[in-house]
Each structure stands twice: as structure tokens, then as C-alpha cells.
Design a protein around this motif. Structure first.
Motif, PDB file in Angstrom:
ATOM      1  N   ILE A  51      -7.664   5.654  -5.157  1.00 31.98           N
ATOM      2  CA  ILE A  51      -7.396   6.980  -4.579  1.00 31.98           C
ATOM      3  C   ILE A  51      -8.566   7.935  -4.815  1.00 31.98           C
ATOM      4  N   PRO A  52      -9.034   8.127  -6.083  1.00 27.34           N
ATOM      5  CA  PRO A  52     -10.185   9.030  -6.261  1.00 27.34           C
ATOM      6  C   PRO A  52     -11.453   8.536  -5.563  1.00 27.34           C
ATOM      7  N   ALA A  53     -11.647   7.203  -5.495  1.00 20.31           N
ATOM      8  CA  ALA A  53     -12.842   6.667  -4.842  1.00 20.31           C
ATOM      9  C   ALA A  53     -12.810   6.936  -3.338  1.00 20.31           C
ATOM     10  N   VAL A  54     -11.664   6.692  -2.714  1.00 25.53           N
ATOM     11  CA  VAL A  54     -11.535   6.945  -1.273  1.00 25.53           C
ATOM     12  C   VAL A  54     -11.639   8.441  -0.984  1.00 25.53           C
ATOM     13  N   TRP A  55     -11.029   9.261  -1.831  1.00 23.95           N
ATOM     14  CA  TRP A  55     -11.086  10.709  -1.645  1.00 23.95           C
ATOM     15  C   TRP A  55     -12.536  11.209  -1.692  1.00 23.95           C
ATOM     16  N   ARG A  73      -5.514   6.302  12.243  1.00 23.19           N
ATOM     17  CA  ARG A  73      -5.945   7.617  12.740  1.00 23.19           C
ATOM     18  C   ARG A  73      -5.482   7.781  14.176  1.00 23.19           C
ATOM     19  N   PHE A  74      -4.852   8.934  14.448  1.00 23.04           N
ATOM     20  CA  PHE A  74      -4.476   9.297  15.800  1.00 23.04           C
ATOM     21  C   PHE A  74      -5.096  10.663  16.073  1.00 23.04           C
ATOM     22  N   ALA A  75      -6.245  10.658  16.788  1.00 24.17           N
ATOM     23  CA  ALA A  75      -7.048  11.879  16.980  1.00 24.17           C
ATOM     24  C   ALA A  75      -7.459  12.404  15.604  1.00 24.17           C
ATOM     25  N   ASP A  76      -7.044  13.611  15.227  1.00 27.61           N
ATOM     26  CA  ASP A  76      -7.442  14.159  13.925  1.00 27.61           C
ATOM     27  C   ASP A  76      -6.356  13.988  12.879  1.00 27.61           C
ATOM     28  N   ASP A  77      -5.316  13.219  13.188  1.00 26.78           N
ATOM     29  CA  ASP A  77      -4.232  12.951  12.235  1.00 26.78           C
ATOM     30  C   ASP A  77      -4.551  11.640  11.520  1.00 26.78           C
ATOM     31  N   ILE A  78      -4.872  11.723  10.226  1.00 26.00           N
ATOM     32  CA  ILE A  78      -5.362  10.561   9.483  1.00 26.00           C
ATOM     33  C   ILE A  78      -4.512  10.320   8.244  1.00 26.00           C
ATOM     34  N   VAL A  79      -4.112   9.059   8.029  1.00 29.45           N
ATOM     35  CA  VAL A  79      -3.492   8.667   6.762  1.00 29.45           C
ATOM     36  C   VAL A  79      -4.260   7.471   6.212  1.00 29.45           C
ATOM     37  N   VAL A  80      -4.516   7.498   4.919  1.00 28.18           N
ATOM     38  CA  VAL A  80      -5.182   6.392   4.227  1.00 28.18           C
ATOM     39  C   VAL A  80      -4.209   5.864   3.191  1.00 28.18           C
ATOM     40  N   LYS A  95       0.865  -1.193   0.000  1.00 30.12           N
ATOM     41  CA  LYS A  95       0.000   0.000   0.000  1.00 30.12           C
ATOM     42  C   LYS A  95       0.900   1.242   0.000  1.00 30.12           C
ATOM     43  N   THR A  96       1.295   1.654  -1.188  1.00 32.06           N
ATOM     44  CA  THR A  96       2.307   2.709  -1.330  1.00 32.06           C
ATOM     45  C   THR A  96       1.729   4.040  -1.789  1.00 32.06           C
ATOM     46  N   LYS A  97       0.438   4.106  -2.057  1.00 39.00           N
ATOM     47  CA  LYS A  97      -0.204   5.377  -2.395  1.00 39.00           C
ATOM     48  C   LYS A  97      -0.955   5.869  -1.156  1.00 39.00           C
ATOM     49  N   VAL A  98      -0.682   7.113  -0.767  1.00 39.09           N
ATOM     50  CA  VAL A  98      -1.114   7.591   0.547  1.00 39.09           C
ATOM     51  C   VAL A  98      -1.856   8.916   0.421  1.00 39.09           C
ATOM     52  N   ILE A  99      -2.979   9.000   1.139  1.00 36.21           N
ATOM     53  CA  ILE A  99      -3.658  10.281   1.342  1.00 36.21           C
ATOM     54  C   ILE A  99      -3.319  10.744   2.749  1.00 36.21           C
ATOM     55  N   ASP A 100      -2.565  11.826   2.849  1.00 33.89           N
ATOM     56  CA  ASP A 100      -2.205  12.431   4.135  1.00 33.89           C
ATOM     57  C   ASP A 100      -3.215  13.535   4.407  1.00 33.89           C
ATOM     58  N   LEU A 101      -4.217  13.212   5.231  1.00 40.49           N
ATOM     59  CA  LEU A 101      -5.391  14.075   5.400  1.00 40.49           C
ATOM     60  C   LEU A 101      -5.215  15.044   6.565  1.00 40.49           C
ATOM     61  N   ASP A 102      -5.567  16.291   6.326  1.00 38.63           N
ATOM     62  CA  ASP A 102      -5.544  17.303   7.385  1.00 38.63           C
ATOM     63  C   ASP A 102      -6.925  17.950   7.474  1.00 38.63           C
ATOM     64  N   ILE A 103      -7.490  17.967   8.690  1.00 43.20           N
ATOM     65  CA  ILE A 103      -8.795  18.591   8.922  1.00 43.20           C
ATOM     66  C   ILE A 103      -8.578  20.001   9.443  1.00 43.20           C
ATOM     67  N   LYS A 104      -9.205  20.952   8.811  1.00 36.31           N
ATOM     68  CA  LYS A 104      -9.008  22.350   9.189  1.00 36.31           C
ATOM     69  C   LYS A 104      -9.636  22.628  10.558  1.00 36.31           C
ATOM     70  N   ALA A 105      -8.795  23.070  11.509  1.00 34.60           N
ATOM     71  CA  ALA A 105      -9.236  23.477  12.855  1.00 34.60           C
ATOM     72  C   ALA A 105     -10.234  22.474  13.438  1.00 34.60           C
TER      73      ALA A 105
END
Length: 454
Positions: A289-293, A270-277, A179-189
């Protein structure tokens, strides 16, 4: 509608009447286990009559000890634990118990302060008074037993027997499995954006207790009409409850996208609001990737949360790209065997934050004996190294160790009005065995419970 099992459990706990404990009350550990088993066995069950546990003296005692161990800054009243114990801890807890029992408890406003983040911005903290911390801790002890049954395997933040090391290991295992393609997600505030009505609705799906819900609303509203205040004992639990639907969506994605052979194509941590898929890097799986996004956007919209597009990124580790997670930079490197493996090293910002903190201590206490300065530095070094020692931090640790040695030598030279670092005058033996500077920089490989791949 209450089942036969509910009535038997209720009579066992309360001797048939709500609010009246039996003469030999069930131990707290056993109670939490029974609640967890019930919640796990019946995912739609709503718990009732549980407010009484919040003001049990053993619960309040445990909440007090947890708050004392954290040893946070005082709230707006300036009260300290030593002041409470000087006037009587038992009396203090009995007053809290009485207020909760008679429903006269009112939380005080939180003390607001800001601390710097790694990106140069400021993080807002809401610091409750000790009394409110104990009430929040007691409420967390009761609610945690219920919602732990609902939390998913990919959630690692602020949970019993879970932590950053487990989350990092899960991500590394997923990368090893392709699993080498990663979405590094950031939630605003995120913590400032949580809608109270949506949060209470989620909690009410599992809690049918007006008294407990009223107490929870009092605590949340003490910091404003929106958001989960960072700084209180119950905040991490509420943050996890609010994002559990995201975890469930990703767990479903793992199951529905499995290959016929059973190979998983999607993983997450997921660690609190720090999420990687993480998704499969095989060419036939590019659609993931587009489907998960798209699904992430749909779930965030339901929660009225906004994705920070500027900080969120999609990376391909197979193309020598990297991403950050929990203070580590993660990338693929080629091992001596010729195979590629994930490598997690401390972020540049984490190293800079450590050196800035130590420089500040050396500057502020320049006139103090070096032994006193080292006593202040050692806990900081120990905490930093213990956090990062499970990654691929050997090279970074060597640089930090050498930098610290030079810092101590330079301090000794300046104290004597000399130039340079005194390489011949002050040996490493003197620095570590006489002055006792922290010296445990060994790498420790993760040896906890078997982590399932993300």
C-alpha cells in the motif's frame, strides 16, 4: 524514418500521392484494423499522412450517425438534427468536408452548462455545436485505432467492447483472489486540470501529422487554455490518452510484485478518472500500500495532477470496510457457504437521485393522464435498472419496485380526491399490464468475455 511496410501501406491507401484517394478506397473497418495492427506491432511508430481520413465521407457519415444517436442538447447556435436533415444532410457533410480539406475549419465556442453531481456539487459541461461534434467524432474514429493499441487491460472507460460491467467484474475477481486492501483514488478536478502541452506531447509520440495536430489543437483550445472539456465526442479518448502512463505504471507493478508461484499481489481498474488499486491482504504484503501510494503520487506529479486527499481513501475489506466504484458500494460479506465474497450494491446517492427525478416528473405533470407520466418514467427506470442489474441489487430493486407501485397508486388516489393508496381498488395487474409501468427488475449475471483479474 519510414519503413518499407509504411511505403507499401501508404501507396495502397493513397495511390502514391498524399491527398488523392484510390478509385476503390479501402473500407473504413479494414482501414481501422490495419492501423490498429500496425500500432500494436510497433509501439514506437508515428503515423503520418492520416489527416486525409478525417474528412473521408464515410468517416463523416459515421461520426454524424454516432452524434445523432447520442441526441445531445444543441450548442450555442441552437441547431438540431431535424433542422439539418430538412435542409439536406449530404450538403451539410460536404460543407464540413470542404472546410477540413481546405483547412478553413474553425470550431465555434462551446455552450457551457452545469449539471448536479451526486455529492451536491455541479459538473461543468461544454456542449459543442453539431458541426463540431461531427468533426470531433471523425477525429476520434481515426485516432482511436492508433491509441487503442496502447491502452492497458485495466482501462475500461469509453472504449470499444468495454464498460462499467467489465470494470466491476474485474474488481470483484481481484477481491476473490485475496486483494482486499484498496486505494480508492480521486483526482481533483481532473477534466479541468489536463495540461494541453503534456497532452499534445503524448499524442505526438504516435502521430507525425501537422495537419491533424493543428486540428486537434483548434478543438482543445475552443474551450480554454487548459482542460479536456466534458461533453464532446473526443473528450473521453483524450482523457484516456492522458492517463495511460498511470495504467502502464500499475501494469508494471502487477508484474514486478508477483510471488514466486506467479500469484499477483496488485490489481487495478480505471474508468476515465475513477481509479481503484487493489493489493494483497496477506500480512507479508503490507508494504504494498505505501509503495503503490508513493508511485501514484510520483506519476500524478509528472502529469501536473493533484490527488484529492479528502476523497481518496485506503480501506481494508477484511475489516468490514467498504469503498465506492462506478455508483456501487463494494464490501466483503459472508455467503451461505461460510466463505466471504464481494458484494456490490447501488449507492444510497444513486437511489436518491432516481427517486428525486421521478418525484419531479410526477409533480410537474400532475395534471396529465397517468399513461403520459408513465411513458416519461419508464425510460428512466429501464436505464437505471439496466446499469445496476449486474450487481447484488436484488434487495434494492424490490424497494424501488414497491416505492414505484405506491407512487402510482398515490397518484391515482389524488386524481380522484381520495386519501391513502387504494390497495384494494388498484391491483398490481392493473399497474403493470394495463398502465404498463416498467416491470423488469431481474438480476442478470455478467456473461460477457472472460475478465482477467485486476
Amino acid at each position: 524514418m519510414r519503413t518499407y511496410y509504411d511505403n507499401v501501406l501508404f501507396k495502397f491507401l493513397f495511390n502514391g500521392r498524399q491527398g488523392e484517394m484510390i478509385k476503390a478506397p479501402i473500407k473504413l473497418q479494414d482501414l481501422r484494423r490495419k492501423i490498429y495492427i500496425k500500432a500494436k506491432a510497433e509501439p514506437t511508430h508515428r503515423f503520418w499522412g492520416i489527416y486525409i481520413h478525417v474528412y473521408r465521407m464515410d468517416v463523416l457519415n459515421q461520426a454524424y450517425e454516432q452524434a445523432k444517436r447520442n441526441n445531445g442538447a444543441p450548442g450555442i447556435d441552437g441547431m438540431l438534427f431535424k433542422m439539418i436533415e430538412a435542409s439536406g444532410k449530404e450538403k451539410f457533410l460536404q460543407e464540413i468536408q470542404h472546410e477540413l480539406k481546405t483547412e478553413t475549419y474553425k470550431p465555434m465556442p462551446n455552450r457551457m452548462c452545469k449539471i448536479p453531481k451526486n455529492n451536491g456539487k455541479m459538473r461543468k459541461l461544454s456542449i459543442p455545436v453539431i458541426k463540431d461534434r461531427i468533426v470531433q467524432g471523425a477525429l476520434k474514429i481515426v485516432l482511436e485505432s492508433i491509441f487503442e493499441a496502447d491502452f492497458q487491460e485495466g482501462s475500461y472507460g469509453y472504449r470499444p467492447n468495454q464498460g462499467p460491467q467489465q470494470a466491476l467484474e474485474s474488481v470483484k475477481q481481484a477481491i476473490l483472489l485475496g486483494k482486499t486492501k484498496v486505494i480508492d483514488l480521486d483526482i481533483k478536478a481532473y477534466f479541468d486540470s489536463v495540461r494541453h502541452d503534456l497532452l499534445f506531447e503524448k499524442i505526438a509520440r504516435r502521430v507525425d501529422d501537422d495537419q491533424l495536430m493543428h486540428l486537434l489543437k483548434l478543438i482543445c483550445k475552443a474551450s480554454g487554455s487548459r482542460g479536456v472539456p466534458q461533453g464532446g465526442p473526443i473528450s473521453p479518448l483524450l482523457a484516456n490518452i492522458f492517463l495511460t502512463e498511470i495504467d502502464k505504471m500499475l501494469e508494471k507493478a502487477k508484474d514486478t510484485t508477483k510471488s514466486p508461484s506467479g500469484r499477483t499481489r496488485v490489481g487495478y481498474a480505471r474508468f476515465a478518472d475513477d481509479i481503484v488499486v487493489l493489493t494483497s491482504g496477506y500480512p507479508e504484503d503490507e508494504w504494498l500500500i505505501p509503495a503503490v501510494w508513493r508511485r501514484l503520487n510520483e506519476e500524478m506529479t509528472k502529469l501536473r495532477l493533484e490527488i484529492n486527499v479528502e476523497k481518496t481513501k485506503c480501506v481494508d475489506l477484511a475489516k468490514d470496510e467498504s469503498f465506492s466504484f462506478l455508483g456501487f458500494d463494494i464490501r466483503l460479506v459472508r455467503a451461505l457457504s461460510g466463505k466471504k465474497r464481494p458484494q456490490a450494491t447501488p449507492k444510497k446517492e444513486a437511489k436518491e437521485k432516481l427517486t428525486v427525478k421521478i418525484k419531479d416528473i410526477c409533480k410537474r405533470y400532475r395534471s396529465q393522464p397517468l399513461e403520459s407520466i408513465i411513458k416519461l418514467i419508464n425510460p428512466i427506470l429501464r436505464g437505471w435498472v439496466n446499469y445496476f442489474r449486474t450487481g447484488n441489487s436484488g434487495r434494492c430493486f424490490k424497494l424501488i419496485k414497491r416505492w414505484m407501485e405506491n407512487k402510482i397508486r398515490r397518484h391515482l388516489a389524488r386524481a380522484r380526491g381520495q386519501k391513502g393508496f387504494g390497495w384494494k381498488r388498484w391491483s398490481t395487474t392493473l399497474i403493470y399490464e394495463v398502465l404498463r409501468l416498467y416491470n423488469d427488475y431481474g438480476i442478470r449475471y455478467y456473461n460477457g468475455p472472460k475478465v482477467k483479474p485486476a
